[in-house]
Write an enzyme that holds these catalytic residues in place. Structure first.
Site, mmCIF file in Angstrom:
data_model
loop_
_atom_site.group_PDB
_atom_site.id
_atom_site.type_symbol
_atom_site.label_atom_id
_atom_site.label_comp_id
_atom_site.label_asym_id
_atom_site.label_seq_id
_atom_site.Cartn_x
_atom_site.Cartn_y
_atom_site.Cartn_z
ATOM 1 N N HIS A 26 0.584 -0.947 -0.020
ATOM 2 C CA HIS A 26 -0.178 -0.034 0.386
ATOM 3 C C HIS A 26 1.297 1.268 0.173
ATOM 4 C CE1 HIS A 26 -2.459 2.790 1.759
ATOM 5 N NE2 HIS A 26 -3.667 2.853 1.445
ATOM 6 N N VAL A 49 0.963 3.719 2.081
ATOM 7 C CA VAL A 49 2.005 4.689 2.763
ATOM 8 C C VAL A 49 3.021 3.539 3.439
ATOM 9 C CG1 VAL A 49 0.365 5.620 3.901
ATOM 10 C CG2 VAL A 49 0.455 3.932 4.717
ATOM 11 N N LYS A 50 3.191 2.408 2.918
ATOM 12 C CA LYS A 50 4.055 1.596 3.949
ATOM 13 C C LYS A 50 5.182 1.696 3.150
ATOM 14 C CE LYS A 50 0.527 -0.558 5.878
ATOM 15 N NZ LYS A 50 -0.012 -1.459 5.895
ATOM 16 N N ILE A 51 7.074 0.681 3.078
ATOM 17 C CA ILE A 51 8.027 1.547 2.643
ATOM 18 C C ILE A 51 8.667 0.764 1.146
ATOM 19 C CG2 ILE A 51 9.884 0.074 3.096
ATOM 20 C CD1 ILE A 51 9.100 0.545 5.360
#
Ligand SMILES: *Cc1c(COP(=O)(O)O)cnc(C)c1O
Length: 380
Positions: free
Chosen positions: A185, A187-189
């Site tokens: 997603h 917002v993830k790394i």
């Protein structure tokens, strides 16, 4: 508004997606297996199965491990709802294990106590889902020792943690878990827009997840030889959880910057630690056994009663703070199953104090200084 998380998209990322658009395959082409191989190599796992979200990966992981009606799955209340919902998709019972007050991860001591009770009651879990909260690994050697003793399987929800390390090895290598799940997603790394992946060293689990990802359809060379080259068989009920080649190309390009992403996050986290040291709050605890991927930077206010006012003042100042997480068992859809306030007191006490500050590779020092100044003012 400075958001709490934000993707980092380079011109190489854009070119990689455009190249797929100009190719013969938008999905089910060569980019997905390439991305799978790249993630597996990067994490030291034998097999990787790309899917359209971590939520789907968790579902397939549970199905591949045989979770079903009459079984139970335990996870932490301090997580996104998806870590728990996967049990319910399979018709299994869901329960939670309280967190450790320092790491904010599932507590091995609480797990050991709950397992001892469950053994007496003859209700041991089939699957436990530790979540590497904020990017820092759970105490996996302790959880794995309990899995050996009590016979449950482990699905690591590493949605926050690609690029993180535990005992000096990459998260996802399967040393202590049957299956590891990542989320891509934005917002993830590392991002693919929407997307997820399940890693395992067990070829049968990988094969089962790959089949369930695509309707439960098998393309068996022997069956094709017998019936004709068009032939396929649905051998069980599966889903369309496939990742597209567009997503995989973006992911593969992003993955090349994984170390840079994690280094940038760590540098900003170190800087927050220094800049916030004199304020009435607790900064993230750092486990010497692990190197966090720093998905989130979460502070805990000493005065829980001020959390809402501080949060609202930060939002008013253009700081996109957030809260991770409302304990899952307190969600209306979980209270309906019989959970209530007081069930997992450490997670509940953590929740009322928590604020997630902005953290992402593109956050500048000047922006970070603005966050700290606004927080300082809100706490004054
Ligand atoms: C983001 C997240 C998920 C779900 O990921 P999706 O890819 O959005 O389905 C699951 N578990 C945790 C801990 C997450 O943070």
């Amino acid at each position: 508004m400075i958001p709490y998380g934000r993707q980092d998209i380079s011109s190489e990322d854009i070119a990689a997606v455009v190249a797929v658009l100009q190719s013969d395959w938008l999905t089910q082409g060569p980019a997905v297996p390439r991305f799978e191989k790249a993630v597996a190599n990067c994490c030291g796992a034998r097999h990787a199965v790309a899917v359209n979200s971590a939520t789907s990966a968790l579902h397939l992981a549970c199905l591949a491990l045989g979770l079903g009606p009459g079984d139970s799955l335990w996870t932490t209340p301090n997580t996104f709802v998806a870590s728990a919902n996967c049990a319910r998709y399979c018709g299994a019972e869901i329960d939670f294990v309280d967190i450790d007050p320092h790491s904010l991860n599932l507590s091995p001591a609480a797990l050991a106590a709950k397992l001892a009770q469950a053994e007496k009651a003859g209700k041991l879990p089939k699957v436990v889902v530790p979540v590497h909260f904020a990017g820092q690994s759970c105490d996996m050697s302790a959880i794995n020792a309990l899995a050996q003793r009590y016979g449950f399987r482990i699905v690591e929800d590493a949605s926050h943690a690609i690029g993180g390390r535990y005992q000096d090895q990459p998260i996802g290598n399967g040393r202590y878990a049957d299956i590891t799940v990542f989320s891509f997603h934005p917002v993830k790394i590392v991002t693919t827009g929407e997307g997820g992946m399940a890693l395992t060293n067990d070829p049968r689990l990988a094969e089962r997840m790959a089949r369930l990802r695509s309707h439960g359809i098998a393309r068996d060379a022997a069956a094709q030889a017998a019936h004709g080259p068009w032939y396929y068989e649905q051998v069980e009920l599966g889903f369309n959880y496939r990742m597209t080649d567009l997503q995989a190309a973006l992911g593969e390009s992003q993955l090349r910057r994984l170390d840079r992403f994690v280094d940038a996050r760590r540098r900003l986290a170190d800087r927050y630690d220094r800049l916030l040291a004199d304020l009435p709050l607790t900064t993230p605890w750092r486990d010497p056994a692990s190197a966090s991927a720093w998905h989130l930077y979460v502070i805990r206010l000493h005065a829980a009663s001020r959390r809402r006012a501080v949060f609202e003042q930060l939002r008013a100042a253009g700081i996109g703070v957030n809260v991770h997480y409302i304990p899952v068992h307190l969600q209306p859809d979980y209270r309906r199953l019989g959970f209530s306030a007081g069930d997992f007191p450490v997670a509940e006490d953590y929740y009322v104090r928590a604020i997630t500050l902005p953290l992402y590779p593109g956050l500048s020092d000047t922006e970070q200084d603005r966050v700290v100044a606004a927080l300082r003012e809100a706490l004054a």
